[in-house]
Design an enzyme around this catalytic site. Structure first.
Site, PDB file in Angstrom:
ATOM      1  N   ARG A  59     102.612 -21.860  49.197  1.00 19.54           N
ATOM      2  CA  ARG A  59     101.594 -21.707  50.253  1.00 19.54           C
ATOM      3  C   ARG A  59     101.278 -20.218  50.451  1.00 19.54           C
ATOM      4  O   ARG A  59     100.153 -19.819  50.645  1.00 19.54           O
ATOM      5  CB  ARG A  59     102.054 -22.283  51.591  1.00 19.54           C
ATOM      6  CG  ARG A  59     102.552 -23.713  51.603  1.00 19.54           C
ATOM      7  CD  ARG A  59     101.415 -24.714  51.683  1.00 19.54           C
ATOM      8  NE  ARG A  59     100.736 -24.895  50.415  1.00 19.54           N
ATOM      9  CZ  ARG A  59     101.259 -25.543  49.366  1.00 19.54           C
ATOM     10  NH1 ARG A  59     102.471 -26.048  49.408  1.00 19.54           N
ATOM     11  NH2 ARG A  59     100.564 -25.665  48.252  1.00 19.54           N
ATOM     12  N   ASP A  94      98.218 -19.557  58.060  1.00 20.57           N
ATOM     13  CA  ASP A  94      97.561 -18.637  57.111  1.00 20.57           C
ATOM     14  C   ASP A  94      97.232 -17.331  57.837  1.00 20.57           C
ATOM     15  O   ASP A  94      97.411 -17.212  59.054  1.00 20.57           O
ATOM     16  CB  ASP A  94      96.306 -19.291  56.492  1.00 20.57           C
ATOM     17  CG  ASP A  94      95.196 -19.538  57.511  1.00 20.57           C
ATOM     18  OD1 ASP A  94      94.827 -18.600  58.244  1.00 20.57           O
ATOM     19  OD2 ASP A  94      94.671 -20.675  57.580  1.00 20.57           O
ATOM     20  N   HIS A 109     102.300 -21.392  65.733  1.00 21.56           N
ATOM     21  CA  HIS A 109     103.136 -22.147  64.793  1.00 21.56           C
ATOM     22  C   HIS A 109     103.740 -21.266  63.702  1.00 21.56           C
ATOM     23  O   HIS A 109     104.194 -21.766  62.679  1.00 21.56           O
ATOM     24  CB  HIS A 109     102.328 -23.288  64.153  1.00 21.56           C
ATOM     25  CG  HIS A 109     102.044 -24.427  65.093  1.00 21.56           C
ATOM     26  ND1 HIS A 109     101.141 -25.429  64.820  1.00 21.56           N
ATOM     27  CD2 HIS A 109     102.565 -24.717  66.308  1.00 21.56           C
ATOM     28  CE1 HIS A 109     101.112 -26.288  65.834  1.00 21.56           C
ATOM     29  NE2 HIS A 109     101.964 -25.872  66.748  1.00 21.56           N
ATOM     30  N   CYS A 136     118.458 -10.170  53.519  1.00 20.46           N
ATOM     31  CA  CYS A 136     117.653  -9.824  54.700  1.00 20.46           C
ATOM     32  C   CYS A 136     117.511  -8.306  54.737  1.00 20.46           C
ATOM     33  O   CYS A 136     118.517  -7.591  54.704  1.00 20.46           O
ATOM     34  CB  CYS A 136     118.354 -10.329  55.965  1.00 20.46           C
ATOM     35  SG  CYS A 136     117.649  -9.621  57.468  1.00 20.46           S
TER      36      CYS A 136
END
Ligand code: OAD
Length: 236
Positions: A59, A94, A109, A136
């Protein structure tokens, strides 16, 4: 009329559809060929973190192939010319509102272009793929990064700010959202009784009857027209 009217916009997947990003509910109940329970729940991530990371990597990569469309840009123009306070709340993960240039923007979200460390809990901008052992950048622990996405069963971001803005706004518009997912689907009920509410969507959503006005059509046409109209009534 309030000389400094306050405006809240909520956007959903429909505003990005014409940029080439698939909406969530296209009939088959699947998101990009995956069951929502597998890729959009904390349980799905615990069951198969590798598959979930690959799904969000894909994505994230897809964002480089798409661009903001006329509806995203019309909302930038609206923010620039609006005489009062402005907040754009998006359910979209997005980055098309960001790239178009909206400033007052809240990703309720989450965002594809961020990850969060399960160890130190810091959210970090992230452009590339996440691998199983990616460290991380903040605490250096390996294998602790998760997508910075609000999954089903988790609390959306910015709810205090959103509630305050909704309770105090003169105008509220929901654009390109089907009304299936709460709390966003209920925002139209959170506004004061004098607030003017607009639903702008391809088809009436399941909460359509709660809005004072309803505009139907594709976002690249309806949103620029509506922006012109609302600005002509609320000049700086
Ligand atoms: P949906 O896929 O549920 O709804 C998209 C809406 O956009 C539908 O009502 C379509 O009719 C409409 N639509 C499609 N193309 C359009 C176009 N060109 N112009 C205008 N409208 C168009 O997406 P959302 O309502 O955004 O959550 O979904 C809400 C949440 O459900 C998402 O944020 C996601 C998902 O689970 C998370 O990822 C946490």
């Amino acid at each position: 009329m309030n000389p400094k009217p306050s405006l809240v916009i909520l956007t959903g997947a429909g505003i990005s559809a014409e940029s080439g990003i698939k909406t969530f509910r296209s009939g088959d109940g699947l998101w990009e060929n995956h069951r929502v329970e597998d890729v959009a729940t904390p349980e799905g991530f615990i069951r198969n973190p590798g598959m979930v990371q690959r799904f969000y990597n894909e994505r994230r990569r897809q964002l480089s192939e798409v661009s903001p469309n006329a509806a995203h840009y019309a909302l930038v123009e609206l923010e620039r010319a609006w005489p009062g306070s402005f907040l754009l709340v998006t359910q979209n993960v997005d980055d098309l509102h960001d790239r178009a240039g909206t400033h007052s923007l809240l990703h309720m979200h989450g965002e594809l272009k961020k990850v969060r460390c399960l160890s130190c809990n810091v959210a970090i901008p992230w452009e590339k793929d996440v691998l199983q052992d990616s460290p991380c950048p903040t605490c250096n622990k390996k294998g602790k990064l998760r997508p910075h996405i609000v999954w089903f069963g988790e609390v959306p971001f910015g709810m205090d700010e959103i509630a305050y803005a909704l309770q105090n706004c003169d105008y509220f518009a929901a654009i390109g959202t089907s009304g299936h997912v709460y709390p966003a689907a209920g925002f139209v009920q959170w506004v004061g009784k004098n607030c003017r509410t607009y639903e702008i969507n391809l088809e009436p959503s399941i909460v359509n009857s709660a809005f004072s006005e309803s505009i139907q059509g594709i976002a690249t046409q309806t949103v620029p027209t509506w922006v012109k109209e609302i600005l002509s009534k609320n000049k700086q």
